[in-house]
Design a protein around this motif. Structure first.
Motif, PDB file in Angstrom:
ATOM      1  N   MET A 218       0.834  -1.323   0.012  1.00 31.83           N
ATOM      2  CA  MET A 218       0.159   0.120  -0.038  1.00 31.83           C
ATOM      3  C   MET A 218       0.695   1.310   0.017  1.00 31.83           C
ATOM      4  O   MET A 218       2.044   1.310   0.712  1.00 31.83           O
ATOM      5  N   VAL A 219       0.190   2.135  -0.589  1.00 28.61           N
ATOM      6  CA  VAL A 219       0.930   3.525  -0.309  1.00 28.61           C
ATOM      7  C   VAL A 219      -0.153   4.625   0.328  1.00 28.61           C
ATOM      8  O   VAL A 219      -1.334   4.325   0.369  1.00 28.61           O
ATOM      9  N   ILE A 220       0.217   5.347   1.646  1.00 26.48           N
ATOM     10  CA  ILE A 220      -0.698   5.805   2.152  1.00 26.48           C
ATOM     11  C   ILE A 220      -0.756   7.466   1.531  1.00 26.48           C
ATOM     12  O   ILE A 220       0.435   7.961   1.165  1.00 26.48           O
ATOM     13  N   TYR A 221      -1.831   7.954   1.619  1.00 25.91           N
ATOM     14  CA  TYR A 221      -2.191   9.297   1.320  1.00 25.91           C
ATOM     15  C   TYR A 221      -2.604  10.106   2.387  1.00 25.91           C
ATOM     16  O   TYR A 221      -3.706   9.574   3.279  1.00 25.91           O
TER      17      TYR A 221
ATOM     18  N   ASP B 246       5.112   3.379   0.922  1.00 25.37           N
ATOM     19  CA  ASP B 246       5.579   4.796   0.559  1.00 25.37           C
ATOM     20  C   ASP B 246       4.521   5.727   1.069  1.00 25.37           C
ATOM     21  O   ASP B 246       3.370   5.041   1.590  1.00 25.37           O
ATOM     22  N   GLU B 247       4.554   6.947   1.111  1.00 25.67           N
ATOM     23  CA  GLU B 247       3.447   7.980   1.686  1.00 25.67           C
ATOM     24  C   GLU B 247       3.324   9.280   0.836  1.00 25.67           C
ATOM     25  O   GLU B 247       4.620   9.685   0.308  1.00 25.67           O
ATOM     26  N   PHE B 248       2.301   9.710   0.536  1.00 19.39           N
ATOM     27  CA  PHE B 248       2.233  10.995  -0.170  1.00 19.39           C
ATOM     28  C   PHE B 248       1.403  11.931   0.615  1.00 19.39           C
ATOM     29  O   PHE B 248       0.325  11.501   1.011  1.00 19.39           O
ATOM     30  N   THR B 249       1.756  13.287   0.492  1.00 13.13           N
ATOM     31  CA  THR B 249       1.094  14.181   1.396  1.00 13.13           C
ATOM     32  C   THR B 249       0.652  15.549   0.625  1.00 13.13           C
ATOM     33  O   THR B 249       1.305  15.841  -0.071  1.00 13.13           O
ATOM     34  N   ASP B 250      -0.541  15.926   0.803  1.00 14.27           N
ATOM     35  CA  ASP B 250      -0.971  17.306   0.159  1.00 14.27           C
ATOM     36  C   ASP B 250      -1.150  18.247   1.632  1.00 14.27           C
ATOM     37  O   ASP B 250      -2.139  18.036   2.238  1.00 14.27           O
ATOM     38  N   GLU B 251      -0.731  19.248   1.595  1.00 14.76           N
ATOM     39  CA  GLU B 251      -0.855  20.299   3.019  1.00 14.76           C
ATOM     40  C   GLU B 251      -1.233  21.425   2.581  1.00 14.76           C
ATOM     41  O   GLU B 251      -0.719  22.228   1.440  1.00 14.76           O
ATOM     42  N   GLY B 252      -2.438  21.796   3.002  1.00 17.39           N
ATOM     43  CA  GLY B 252      -3.142  23.250   2.977  1.00 17.39           C
ATOM     44  C   GLY B 252      -3.789  23.054   1.759  1.00 17.39           C
ATOM     45  O   GLY B 252      -3.797  24.253   0.671  1.00 17.39           O
ATOM     46  N   ILE B 253      -4.540  21.863   1.219  1.00 18.63           N
ATOM     47  CA  ILE B 253      -5.017  21.805  -0.040  1.00 18.63           C
ATOM     48  C   ILE B 253      -6.340  21.241  -0.027  1.00 18.63           C
ATOM     49  O   ILE B 253      -6.591  20.334   0.916  1.00 18.63           O
ATOM     50  N   SER B 254      -7.377  21.636  -0.644  1.00 18.07           N
ATOM     51  CA  SER B 254      -8.928  21.197  -0.412  1.00 18.07           C
ATOM     52  C   SER B 254      -9.013  19.800  -1.343  1.00 18.07           C
ATOM     53  O   SER B 254      -7.981  19.732  -2.122  1.00 18.07           O
TER      54      SER B 254
ATOM     55  N   ARG C  25      -3.471  18.930  -6.945  1.00 15.95           N
ATOM     56  CA  ARG C  25      -3.094  18.092  -5.817  1.00 15.95           C
ATOM     57  C   ARG C  25      -1.726  16.958  -6.152  1.00 15.95           C
ATOM     58  O   ARG C  25      -2.039  15.943  -6.266  1.00 15.95           O
ATOM     59  N   PRO C  26      -0.541  17.372  -5.913  1.00 19.81           N
ATOM     60  CA  PRO C  26       0.508  16.291  -6.481  1.00 19.81           C
ATOM     61  C   PRO C  26       0.631  15.178  -5.660  1.00 19.81           C
ATOM     62  O   PRO C  26       1.082  14.214  -6.131  1.00 19.81           O
ATOM     63  N   GLY C  27       0.159  15.361  -4.242  1.00 16.73           N
ATOM     64  CA  GLY C  27       0.071  14.108  -3.470  1.00 16.73           C
ATOM     65  C   GLY C  27      -0.490  13.088  -4.102  1.00 16.73           C
ATOM     66  O   GLY C  27      -0.188  11.810  -4.123  1.00 16.73           O
ATOM     67  N   ALA C  28      -1.825  13.483  -4.416  1.00 17.49           N
ATOM     68  CA  ALA C  28      -2.798  12.575  -4.635  1.00 17.49           C
ATOM     69  C   ALA C  28      -2.621  11.846  -6.004  1.00 17.49           C
ATOM     70  O   ALA C  28      -2.699  10.605  -6.296  1.00 17.49           O
ATOM     71  N   LEU C  29      -1.824  12.953  -6.885  1.00 10.62           N
ATOM     72  CA  LEU C  29      -1.670  12.330  -8.106  1.00 10.62           C
ATOM     73  C   LEU C  29      -0.428  11.347  -8.119  1.00 10.62           C
ATOM     74  O   LEU C  29      -0.551  10.348  -8.837  1.00 10.62           O
ATOM     75  N   SER C  30       0.233  11.565  -7.248  1.00  8.37           N
ATOM     76  CA  SER C  30       1.676  10.804  -7.257  1.00  8.37           C
ATOM     77  C   SER C  30       1.179   9.245  -6.703  1.00  8.37           C
ATOM     78  O   SER C  30       1.791   8.511  -6.869  1.00  8.37           O
ATOM     79  N   ALA C  31       0.133   9.328  -5.731  1.00 13.25           N
ATOM     80  CA  ALA C  31      -0.189   8.061  -5.032  1.00 13.25           C
ATOM     81  C   ALA C  31      -0.921   7.185  -6.213  1.00 13.25           C
ATOM     82  O   ALA C  31      -0.854   6.255  -6.365  1.00 13.25           O
ATOM     83  N   LEU C  32      -1.837   7.789  -7.111  1.00 13.40           N
ATOM     84  CA  LEU C  32      -2.438   7.374  -8.283  1.00 13.40           C
ATOM     85  C   LEU C  32      -1.414   6.669  -9.103  1.00 13.40           C
ATOM     86  O   LEU C  32      -1.614   5.731  -9.661  1.00 13.40           O
TER      87      LEU C  32
ATOM     88  N   VAL D 129      -6.094   5.481   3.011  1.00 19.51           N
ATOM     89  CA  VAL D 129      -6.211   6.905   3.797  1.00 19.51           C
ATOM     90  C   VAL D 129      -6.887   6.751   4.842  1.00 19.51           C
ATOM     91  O   VAL D 129      -7.687   5.742   5.344  1.00 19.51           O
ATOM     92  N   ALA D 130      -6.641   7.816   5.675  1.00 21.42           N
ATOM     93  CA  ALA D 130      -6.960   7.600   7.288  1.00 21.42           C
ATOM     94  C   ALA D 130      -8.732   7.799   7.092  1.00 21.42           C
ATOM     95  O   ALA D 130      -9.337   7.070   7.897  1.00 21.42           O
ATOM     96  N   LYS D 131      -9.074   8.927   6.331  1.00 20.01           N
ATOM     97  CA  LYS D 131     -10.620   9.290   6.311  1.00 20.01           C
ATOM     98  C   LYS D 131     -10.933   9.461   4.904  1.00 20.01           C
ATOM     99  O   LYS D 131     -10.191   9.796   4.074  1.00 20.01           O
TER     100      LYS D 131
END
Length: 220
Positions: free
Chosen positions: A1-4, A39-47, A54-61, A74-76
Motif C-alpha cells: 500500500m501507499v498512504i495518502y 510509501d507515503e504521499f502528502t498534500d498540505e493546505g489543499i482542498s 494535488r500533487p500528492g494524490a496524483l503521485s499516489a495514483l 487513507v485515514a478518512k
C-alpha cells in the motif's frame, strides 16, 4: 500500500497535528489488516474538491497505476475525495485498473463489492449533508434580506467620512463621483485602501453607522 495524507488549511499543515493523526490511523489499520506500506504521499493546505492541483494524490495514483503498489490507504474518506463524482470515479478506476482503496476510519476495502457499495453510500450521504448545510445558509440569508436586515461586516469609518458620503449623496452626486473625490483626497477606506469604488461608497450608505452620521449631517 501507499498512504495518502491531506490537510486543507495552512494552519493544520504548520502544526503537523492533522498529518500525524492521519498517519497513526492509517498505520494502525495497515498493521491490523496485514498490509505492507511502501510509501507515503502528502498534500498540505489543499482542498479535496477535486484532484487537480494535488500533487500528492496524483503521485499516489501514479504509484498504483504503475503497479508499484496494490492500493491506496487513507485515514478518512474525505481526505481523498469530498464529492460523489470524484469518489465514484476513483472507485471505478480502482476496479477497472485492478487496485484497491482502503478507508481506515470506516474499515472499508473497496476492492470487494460490499466495500464499494458501502463507500458509495457514505460518500453520497456526506455530500447530501454538505449541500443541506449550504442550502440552509442560503435560506437564512434570504430570510434576513426579506426582513430588511443588513448582511456582512459593518463599515468601520470615522463619522466625518460617513457624513461626507451621505451629504454628497443627498446632493445628487453619483457613487462614482463620490468615490473619485474620496480617492483624490487620499481618504482611506474602512480596510485602509486608498482606492474607492462605487460599490464601496454604496456599502457605506447602507451601513449601520448611517443613522448616527445622517443625524449629524442633518444638524444645522
Amino acid at each position: 500500500m501507499v498512504i495518502y495524507l491531506r490537510v486543507s488549511t495552512s494552519e493544520q499543515a504548520a502544526s503537523g497535528l492533522g498529518i500525524e493523526a492521519q498517519r497513526a490511523t492509517a498505520v494502525a489499520y495497515a498493521e491490523r489488516k496485514g498490509l505492507v506500506v511502501i510509501d507515503e504521499f502528502t498534500d498540505e493546505g489543499i482542498s479535496a474538491k477535486n484532484l487537480n492541483g494535488r500533487p500528492g494524490a496524483l503521485s499516489a495514483l501514479a504509484a498504483v497505476r504503475s503497479r508499484q503498489a496494490e492500493g491506496i490507504l487513507v485515514a478518512k474518506m474525505d481526505r481523498l475525495s469530498r464529492s460523489v463524482v470524484d469518489g465514484a470515479g476513483l472507485m471505478e478506476s480502482a476496479r477497472r485498473e485492478g487496485w484497491a482503496l482502503h478507508f481506515a476510519d470506516l474499515d472499508i476495502d473497496t476492492s470487494t463489492p460490499a466495500g464499494e457499495m458501502a463507500a458509495n453510500i457514505i460518500i453520497s450521504g456526506s455530500q447530501y449533508e454538505r449541500r443541506l448545510i449550504s442550502q440552509r445558509t442560503r435560506d437564512a440569508l434570504a430570510a434576513k434580506r426579506a426582513r430588511g436586515e443588513r448582511l456582512g461586516a459593518p463599515v468601520r469609518l470615522p463619522a466625518i467620512v460617513v457624513e461626507r458620503i451621505l451629504r454628497e449623496r443627498q446632493q445628487g452626486n453619483t457613487f462614482q463621483s463620490i468615490a473619485d473625490g474620496l480617492t483624490a483626497d487620499g481618504v482611506p477606506t474602512s480596510r485602509g485602501n486608498r482606492k474607492w469604488f462605487p460599490s464601496t461608497v454604496r456599502a457605506v450608505t447602507v451601513s449601520k453607522h448611517v443613522g448616527e452620521a445622517g443625524a449629524l449631517s442633518a444638524a444645522p
